[in-house]
Scaffold this motif. Structure first.
Motif, PDB file in Angstrom:
ATOM      1  N   ILE A 153       5.661 -48.463 -31.805  1.00  0.00           N
ATOM      2  CA  ILE A 153       4.843 -49.497 -31.172  1.00  0.00           C
ATOM      3  C   ILE A 153       3.424 -48.992 -30.944  1.00  0.00           C
ATOM      4  CG2 ILE A 153       4.587 -51.004 -29.164  1.00  0.00           C
ATOM      5  CD1 ILE A 153       7.607 -50.848 -28.771  1.00  0.00           C
ATOM      6  N   SER A 156       1.480 -49.191 -34.042  1.00  0.00           N
ATOM      7  CA  SER A 156       1.184 -50.597 -34.340  1.00  0.00           C
ATOM      8  C   SER A 156       0.055 -51.117 -33.463  1.00  0.00           C
ATOM      9  CB  SER A 156       2.449 -51.445 -34.141  1.00  0.00           C
ATOM     10  OG  SER A 156       3.506 -50.993 -34.968  1.00  0.00           O
ATOM     11  N   VAL A 157       0.084 -50.776 -32.167  1.00  0.00           N
ATOM     12  CA  VAL A 157      -0.991 -51.212 -31.265  1.00  0.00           C
ATOM     13  C   VAL A 157      -2.330 -50.659 -31.741  1.00  0.00           C
ATOM     14  CG1 VAL A 157      -1.908 -51.028 -28.914  1.00  0.00           C
ATOM     15  CG2 VAL A 157       0.527 -51.458 -29.273  1.00  0.00           C
ATOM     16  N   ALA A 160      -3.430 -52.563 -34.933  1.00  0.00           N
ATOM     17  CA  ALA A 160      -3.715 -53.968 -34.621  1.00  0.00           C
ATOM     18  C   ALA A 160      -5.029 -54.085 -33.847  1.00  0.00           C
ATOM     19  CB  ALA A 160      -2.567 -54.569 -33.821  1.00  0.00           C
ATOM     20  N   SER A 214      -1.246 -47.220 -24.408  1.00  0.00           N
ATOM     21  CA  SER A 214      -0.080 -47.625 -25.206  1.00  0.00           C
ATOM     22  C   SER A 214      -0.086 -46.983 -26.587  1.00  0.00           C
ATOM     23  CB  SER A 214      -0.046 -49.157 -25.361  1.00  0.00           C
ATOM     24  OG  SER A 214       0.177 -49.775 -24.111  1.00  0.00           O
ATOM     25  N   GLN A 239       3.736 -51.672 -23.666  1.00  0.00           N
ATOM     26  CA  GLN A 239       3.311 -51.517 -25.065  1.00  0.00           C
ATOM     27  C   GLN A 239       3.537 -52.813 -25.860  1.00  0.00           C
ATOM     28  OE1 GLN A 239       5.548 -47.601 -25.779  1.00  0.00           O
ATOM     29  NE2 GLN A 239       3.774 -47.398 -27.111  1.00  0.00           N
ATOM     30  N   LEU A 243       0.781 -55.122 -27.672  1.00  0.00           N
ATOM     31  CA  LEU A 243       0.873 -55.427 -29.097  1.00  0.00           C
ATOM     32  C   LEU A 243       0.773 -56.932 -29.326  1.00  0.00           C
ATOM     33  CD1 LEU A 243       1.328 -54.519 -32.004  1.00  0.00           C
ATOM     34  CD2 LEU A 243       3.795 -54.594 -31.582  1.00  0.00           C
TER      35      LEU A 243
END
Length: 266
Positions: A153, A156-157, A160, A214, A239, A243
């Motif tokens: 995660i 990914s955060v 993104a 995060s 988190q 996201l």
């Protein structure tokens, strides 16, 4: 090979990053070098505090240092992305003609690159930390499982958020200044240099209101076992929330930018 185009973007990012073995090795050397320096400084800080500093022992501080070094190739703290270049050149217009989400394609490709980096840079960095850094290992199997979820995660955060940064190029064209500002802030607030729990209360409050913890601090907390039980699940919840927020903002920015996009030339 799966026919799902988004799985292919993820696989393409993974394979694409594997094409640069020398750069990856150089990154590992840099991680190890700065890990030894950072570990020495933070270890001295813990020792000068009587063996414990903000809840960190010497072993858990070493875990913070080496897990963070292992994540450096997987999270994006420098703020650059291929999308910035494609928006500036106008090539993003071609991306919009494809029957896939530009946002998902870009983020999944970057996540694939980050996942590959865990193998030749992340795992060896952690191994060095275990062998020579004196880092503590996770205390239970659940820490490994939740830690890996938190790590995914966090990656990914990170990507993104950088996607959102890149979409600013629809309005200001040149985004290198924003990338520089992002690079200056993201690592500091993510816990790249020191645990954020060493910050003064007011700065820690500000930090926790941003998505940056995060990306690195929370995954390290969970993976190292520094935070367990309800605290670990709380980190995962925060988190996931961040996201969702950055993905939603990225989607809105993409739609608005697509309406504004103008491409000149032949």
């Amino acid at each position: 090979m799966t026919r799902n185009p988004y799985a292919r973007f993820l696989a393409a990012g993974f394979r694409g990053q594997s094409a640069y073995p020398l750069a990856t090795f150089a990154g590992l050397v840099a991680n190890a070098t700065f890990g030894l320096l950072k570990g020495g400084i933070m270890g001295a800080a813990v020792a000068s505090s009587g063996g414990e500093l903000a809840g960190y022992s010497a072993a858990s501080m070493a875990a913070f240092v080496w897990l963070g070094q292992g994540m450096l190739g997987s999270v994006n703290f420098w703020g650059g992305s291929d999308l910035q270049t494609r928006i500036k050149s106008g090539d993003v217009a071609v991306d919009f003609l494809r029957p896939v989400s530009v946002q998902a394609a870009q983020i999944l490709t970057d996540i694939g690159k980050g996942l590959f980096a865990l193998l030749p840079r992340g795992l060896p960095s952690v191994l060095i930390g275990v062998l020579v850094g004196g880092m503590a290992l996770p205390p239970s199997a659940s820490a490994y499982v939740l830690g890996l979820v938190s790590l995914l995660i966090g990656i990914s955060v990170s990507h993104a958020t950088v996607y959102v940064l890149a979409t600013c190029g629809f309005w200001i064209v040149e985004t290198r200044g924003l990338s520089a500002l992002y690079m200056a802030c993201s690592g500091f607030f993510a816990g790249l240099f020191t645990p954020i729990y060493l910050f003064p209360d007011w700065l820690l409050t500000v930090t926790l209101l941003t998505p940056f913890p995060s990306m690195m601090q929370f995954p390290i907390d969970v993976l190292s076992g520094q935070v367990t039980g309800a605290g670990a699940w709380q980190h995962l919840g925060v988190q996931v929330l961040w996201l969702a927020v950055v993905l939603a903002v990225g989607q809105l920015m993409t739609r608005a930018g697509r309406r504004r996009l103008e491409v000149q030339g032949g």
